[in-house]
Design a protein around this motif. Structure first.
Motif, short mmCIF file in Angstrom:
data_model
loop_
_atom_site.label_atom_id
_atom_site.label_comp_id
_atom_site.label_asym_id
_atom_site.label_seq_id
_atom_site.Cartn_x
_atom_site.Cartn_y
_atom_site.Cartn_z
N LEU A 1 0.91 -1.21 -0.10
CA LEU A 1 -0.17 0.03 -0.10
C LEU A 1 0.79 1.39 0.11
O LEU A 1 0.43 2.32 0.03
CB LEU A 1 -0.93 0.01 1.01
CG LEU A 1 -1.95 -1.17 1.18
CD1 LEU A 1 -2.70 -1.38 2.59
CD2 LEU A 1 -2.49 -1.33 0.15
N GLY A 2 2.19 1.28 -0.01
CA GLY A 2 3.00 2.36 0.16
C GLY A 2 3.19 3.03 1.13
O GLY A 2 3.03 4.31 1.09
N LEU A 3 2.89 2.57 2.43
CA LEU A 3 2.61 3.07 3.63
C LEU A 3 3.83 3.62 4.50
O LEU A 3 3.95 4.42 5.19
CB LEU A 3 1.99 2.30 4.62
CG LEU A 3 0.35 1.95 3.93
CD1 LEU A 3 -0.15 0.98 5.09
CD2 LEU A 3 -0.55 2.89 3.74
N THR A 4 5.07 3.00 3.67
CA THR A 4 6.44 3.64 4.45
C THR A 4 6.63 4.72 4.52
O THR A 4 7.12 5.66 5.52
CB THR A 4 7.51 3.09 3.36
OG1 THR A 4 7.36 1.73 3.19
CG2 THR A 4 8.75 3.30 3.78
N PHE A 5 6.35 5.67 3.59
CA PHE A 5 6.35 7.25 3.40
C PHE A 5 5.21 8.16 4.16
O PHE A 5 5.30 9.22 3.99
CB PHE A 5 6.64 7.55 2.11
CG PHE A 5 7.74 7.00 1.38
CD1 PHE A 5 9.05 7.40 1.66
CD2 PHE A 5 7.58 5.96 0.59
CE1 PHE A 5 10.05 6.63 1.06
CE2 PHE A 5 8.49 5.09 -0.07
CZ PHE A 5 9.88 5.66 0.18
#
Length: 243
Positions: free
Chosen positions: A86-90
């Motif tokens: 989900l691209g939650l790292t950023f």
């Protein structure tokens, strides 16, 4: 897997990777099982070992295979799902992220629990109760229960017997980890009680109770995070007034 069978328009490495996937699926190669070595794959597919090596690298990058040094190449337990799908790292605001993740889980997990109550096998139920007890024991000992908590929710997804649901587990995993980190493992007794209620309802085949118990488990989590955000905002306002 005796010859290349995929679209000739694709690059050779991609075609080889597709055929390795086809081999895994057709032969029902289980997660954690070893696949044939480079030499054998090269012979079967009629390509060079360097091409096999590049295809395996591609599948490792896609979390379909994993290489264990000195042991060989194995089917990954990540099922081809990205580490951060989900691209939650950023995302910087971890508390709002936790709220948003719980909201998504409220849309999904009560129904997943209901499906689990309807579809779980006796073996699934045994595994679920074992996992439930593991989480309880870690909490009672004051130890980090995050990993086992994640596995507990993964067991419920597995019990549902829905293939798509099992691939939604990374969303659940992200939420559990974020929640535990920002709340410093509060709601421990509530976690024990609601986990047990969910597990027992699933084991009883009671879909409605399982649905309700899972919803309550998530609502408790959401309320705590919301309260923490409100307290933090109130504290910031007090500091500003003093200044």
């Amino acid at each position: 897997m005796e010859q290349l069978t995929t679209n000739q328009d694709k690059p050779l490495v991609v075609r080889v990777a597709d055929n390795i996937i086809e081999y895994i699926v057709d032969n029902k190669v289980a997660v954690g099982s070893k696949i044939p070595n480079e030499f054998e794959l090269a012979q079967r597919l009629g390509v060079g070992r360097s091409t096999i090596r590049e295809a395996i690298k591609l599948l490792v990058s896609r979390n379909i295979l994993e290489i264990r040094r000195g042991a060989g190449t194995f089917v990954s337990d990540k099922h081809g799902i990205a580490d951060d799908p989900l691209g939650l790292t950023f995302v910087k605001d971890s508390k709002q992220l936790a709220i948003d993740l719980v909201d998504v889980r409220l849309m999904l997990e009560p129904e997943i629990a209901a499906l689990a109550a309807k579809n779980a096998t006796p073996e699934d139920l045994e595994e679920l109760m074992v996992q439930c007890k593991k989480v309880e024991e870690l909490i009672r000992r004051g130890e980090d229960h995050t990993e086992e908590d994640i596995k507990f929710h993964g067991c419920i997804a597995k019990c549902s017997k829905n293939q798509v649901v099992q691939n939604l587990v990374p969303i659940i995993n992200s939420s559990v980890a974020v929640f535990v980190n920002i709340t410093h493992r509060r709601l421990l007794e509530e976690t024990i009680e609601t986990h047990r209620e969910v597990a027992e309802a699933i084991c009883s085949g009671d879909a409605e109770t399982a649905r309700h118990a899972m919803a309550m488990h998530l609502i408790y989590n959401r309320r705590l995070i919301k309260k923490m955000i409100e307290n933090e905002m109130a504290g910031s306002e007090s500091e500003n007034n003093i200044m």
